[in-house]
Scaffold this motif. Structure first.
Motif, PDB file in Angstrom:
ATOM      1  N   UNK A 115     -77.481 -66.801   1.724  1.00  0.00           N
ATOM      2  CA  UNK A 115     -77.147 -68.095   2.309  1.00  0.00           C
ATOM      3  C   UNK A 115     -77.913 -69.223   1.619  1.00  0.00           C
ATOM      4  N   UNK A 116     -79.117 -68.915   1.145  1.00  0.00           N
ATOM      5  CA  UNK A 116     -79.894 -69.926   0.417  1.00  0.00           C
ATOM      6  C   UNK A 116     -79.362 -70.123  -0.999  1.00  0.00           C
ATOM      7  N   UNK A 117     -78.933 -69.012  -1.623  1.00  0.00           N
ATOM      8  CA  UNK A 117     -78.469 -69.082  -3.009  1.00  0.00           C
ATOM      9  C   UNK A 117     -77.098 -69.739  -3.140  1.00  0.00           C
ATOM     10  N   UNK A 118     -76.313 -69.700  -2.076  1.00  0.00           N
ATOM     11  CA  UNK A 118     -74.940 -70.173  -2.178  1.00  0.00           C
ATOM     12  C   UNK A 118     -74.037 -69.043  -2.626  1.00  0.00           C
ATOM     13  N   UNK A 119     -72.969 -69.362  -3.336  1.00  0.00           N
ATOM     14  CA  UNK A 119     -72.011 -68.342  -3.759  1.00  0.00           C
ATOM     15  C   UNK A 119     -72.604 -67.510  -4.903  1.00  0.00           C
ATOM     16  N   UNK A 120     -72.653 -66.207  -4.685  1.00  0.00           N
ATOM     17  CA  UNK A 120     -73.285 -65.290  -5.644  1.00  0.00           C
ATOM     18  C   UNK A 120     -72.285 -64.240  -6.088  1.00  0.00           C
ATOM     19  N   UNK A 121     -72.186 -64.053  -7.405  1.00  0.00           N
ATOM     20  CA  UNK A 121     -71.332 -63.007  -7.977  1.00  0.00           C
ATOM     21  C   UNK A 121     -72.189 -61.783  -8.283  1.00  0.00           C
ATOM     22  N   UNK A 122     -71.732 -60.605  -7.870  1.00  0.00           N
ATOM     23  CA  UNK A 122     -72.450 -59.374  -8.187  1.00  0.00           C
ATOM     24  C   UNK A 122     -71.454 -58.348  -8.733  1.00  0.00           C
ATOM     25  N   UNK A 123     -71.906 -57.578  -9.720  1.00  0.00           N
ATOM     26  CA  UNK A 123     -71.028 -56.670 -10.449  1.00  0.00           C
ATOM     27  C   UNK A 123     -71.554 -55.239 -10.390  1.00  0.00           C
ATOM     28  N   UNK A 124     -70.621 -54.293 -10.414  1.00  0.00           N
ATOM     29  CA  UNK A 124     -70.984 -52.877 -10.491  1.00  0.00           C
ATOM     30  C   UNK A 124     -69.817 -52.111 -11.088  1.00  0.00           C
ATOM     31  N   UNK A 125     -70.105 -50.914 -11.591  1.00  0.00           N
ATOM     32  CA  UNK A 125     -69.083 -50.033 -12.150  1.00  0.00           C
ATOM     33  C   UNK A 125     -68.971 -48.789 -11.290  1.00  0.00           C
ATOM     34  N   UNK A 126     -67.813 -48.149 -11.331  1.00  0.00           N
ATOM     35  CA  UNK A 126     -67.600 -46.950 -10.533  1.00  0.00           C
ATOM     36  C   UNK A 126     -66.948 -45.852 -11.372  1.00  0.00           C
ATOM     37  N   UNK A 127     -66.929 -44.652 -10.806  1.00  0.00           N
ATOM     38  CA  UNK A 127     -66.155 -43.559 -11.368  1.00  0.00           C
ATOM     39  C   UNK A 127     -64.736 -43.625 -10.779  1.00  0.00           C
ATOM     40  N   UNK A 128     -63.899 -42.673 -11.176  1.00  0.00           N
ATOM     41  CA  UNK A 128     -62.519 -42.663 -10.713  1.00  0.00           C
ATOM     42  C   UNK A 128     -62.359 -42.048  -9.336  1.00  0.00           C
ATOM     43  N   UNK A 129     -63.301 -41.217  -8.914  1.00  0.00           N
ATOM     44  CA  UNK A 129     -63.177 -40.474  -7.669  1.00  0.00           C
ATOM     45  C   UNK A 129     -64.413 -40.697  -6.787  1.00  0.00           C
ATOM     46  N   UNK A 130     -64.264 -40.474  -5.466  1.00  0.00           N
ATOM     47  CA  UNK A 130     -65.445 -40.525  -4.591  1.00  0.00           C
ATOM     48  C   UNK A 130     -66.485 -39.522  -5.062  1.00  0.00           C
ATOM     49  N   UNK A 131     -67.775 -39.808  -4.952  1.00  0.00           N
ATOM     50  CA  UNK A 131     -68.359 -40.975  -4.262  1.00  0.00           C
ATOM     51  C   UNK A 131     -68.444 -42.236  -5.117  1.00  0.00           C
ATOM     52  N   UNK A 132     -67.739 -42.306  -6.233  1.00  0.00           N
ATOM     53  CA  UNK A 132     -67.561 -43.512  -7.038  1.00  0.00           C
ATOM     54  C   UNK A 132     -68.821 -43.991  -7.745  1.00  0.00           C
ATOM     55  N   UNK A 133     -69.951 -43.499  -7.380  1.00  0.00           N
ATOM     56  CA  UNK A 133     -71.209 -44.037  -7.902  1.00  0.00           C
ATOM     57  C   UNK A 133     -71.459 -43.613  -9.348  1.00  0.00           C
TER      58      UNK A 133
END
Length: 457
Positions: free
Chosen positions: A311-329
């Protein structure tokens, strides 16, 4: 069997049937209804920990007659999107179950299938405002009966994300939270904030993007926007139209399945603040100093520990990558190398970690990397498996040189640091001489902090 025993069995059977008959299910429409078009009709189906498998439809004007509905408890509204076939969302039951597992709350499924199920998408878009007005009137009656707006959470999928935004705007942005799962893009791209979901619609707005180049909405629309795999094409989703329906819906629906996985606590999807996905892949955004003493934001239901900072920073973009299947991490490592080769070389990196008989590979090939004399390079290596302890490392720099002599590349130092497990000691190797396009295998050693190339991190 005596007549009395038979009567008792019949009574129990009829009682059970009566209980089943009281369950209210999500509207299941056939394609014929969708083809001719449906008129808007909004239903609210209540689920609590007491009736998780048996929804109760709440009367809009007399919900106090339903003892299960306690307006003083936190309430989460689940709002689906466009339904071109009229069938219930495949994810609805699981989402309801997992939300109830988070806290003792009311889960209200907003069934506006009659209104969303139209072959004409523009009709469904027009119905979003009317659906929002219906929900808003219900929440105002909840408030009159003791509900706190700050304890209300709206989760909207696709068109449902904008419905949630309209509800929040009608209530002056006083709703506690809105979660938008890949907000719909068609008819909402380039419109003013008041005509779509935006951060002023609730006290806290979080958004997940998975299909911005098709059915999703580009841009930043919450206090925090999560971009899975850059918010574009998702791993494992079809790349050609010959895959049928999945080609159209897979990327868009992935937002829901990632959220489900996070609720199930089988996924721990850490996201990194960054200006772009390319900068993230280039290893330029692997610090989360703005969020200390807590870690980088994690996708999911509980964002309370990051809320005040966001809320202090305002609009924040965050990125991550996943695998094709669960658990995606995907398991991330920061790789810092210092090169000392005589000739400038361009190439991509292939890094493989070995633990026993298992190995996991990371290809850092989204763009060509520059290797030259006394140059420090930081890379982000992402693996589909988390192997530990790492017993050996394979490293290869692949260049476009296929017919000429193989040039030598000298690495003064390589340092591999776990991003997900900061307590693990970093792995190092010093003064390696290798040939381009040739794999070198080595056993990592403990990092020497007194080493001139390890002193500045």
């Amino acid at each position: 069997m005596s007549p009395w025993e038979l009567l008792a069995l019949v009574s129990i059977f009829m009682l059970c049937r009566g209980q089943d008959d009281q369950c209210d299910d999500f509207s299941d429409l056939d394609f014929h209804e969708t083809f001719i078009g449906t008129s808007l009709y909004v239903r609210l189906l209540l689920y609590t920990r007491v009736n998780l498998d048996c929804g109760r439809e709440l009367p809009h004007h007399n919900f106090t007659s339903v003892p299960l509905f306690d307006v003083t408890k936190p309430t989460t509204f689940v709002i689906h999107g466009y339904r071109p076939t009229g069938a219930p969302p495949v994810w609805m039951n699981q989402l309801t179950q997992l939300l109830a597992a988070q806290a003792d709350m009311n889960v209200l499924v907003v069934d506006w299938n009659r209104g969303a199920a139209n072959l004409n998408y523009f009709t469904a878009v027009a119905n979003t405002r009317h659906t929002a007005a219906n929900i808003t009137a219900f929440i105002e009656r909840m408030k009159d009966n003791g509900a706190c707006l700050d304890s209300i959470h709206l989760i909207g999928v696709s068109l449902g994300a904008h419905v949630a935004g309209f509800v929040g705007a009608m209530l002056g942005g006083q709703i506690g939270r809105i979660t938008g799962l890949d907000p719909a893009g068609p008819m909402f791209a380039g419109v003013p904030p008041e005509e779509r979901l935006d951060p002023t619609d609730a006290r806290f707005v979080d958004v997940l993007h998975t299909d911005m180049n098709s059915f999703g909405l580009r841009g930043t629309h919450g206090h925090i926007d999560f971009y899975a795999n850059g918010g574009l094409d998702q791993p494992g989703c079809p790349k050609t139209i010959f895959s049928g329906k999945s080609y159209f819906v897979c990327d868009h629906q992935r937002s829901v399945f990632l959220y489900l996985c996070s609720l199930n606590r089988s996924c721990h999807l850490t996201a990194y603040p960054c200006s772009s996905y390319v900068d993230f892949l280039n290893g330029q955004c692997l610090q989360c100093a703005a969020f200390k003493p807590v870690s980088c934001p994690v996708l999911g239901y509980d964002l309370s520990q990051w809320k005040d900072t966001l809320l202090k920073l305002g609009q924040t973009r965050v990125y991550f990558s996943t695998t094709a299947e669960p658990p995606y991490r995907r398991t991330g490592y920061r790789v810092d190398i210092v090169t000392w080769n005589q000739y400038l070389r361009w190439g991509v990196v292939i890094l493989r970690l070995h633990s026993g008989k298992n190995a996991s590979e990371a290809r850092i090939d989204h763009e060509l990397l520059r290797f030259e004399r006394h140059t420090a390079t930081r890379l982000l290596a992402q693996f589909d498996q988390d192997l530990y302890p790492v017993q050996k490392v394979s490293f290869r720099i692949v260049t476009g040189n296929v017919i000429g002599p193989r040039y030598k590349i000298r690495l003064l130092r390589m340092r591999i640091t776990s991003l997900d497990q900061p307590d693990r000691p970093p792995m190092c190797r010093y003064d390696l001489i290798m040939e381009e396009n040739t794999e070198i295998v080595f056993k990592p050693v403990s990092c020497d902090e007194s080493h001139p190339h390890d002193s500045a991190q």
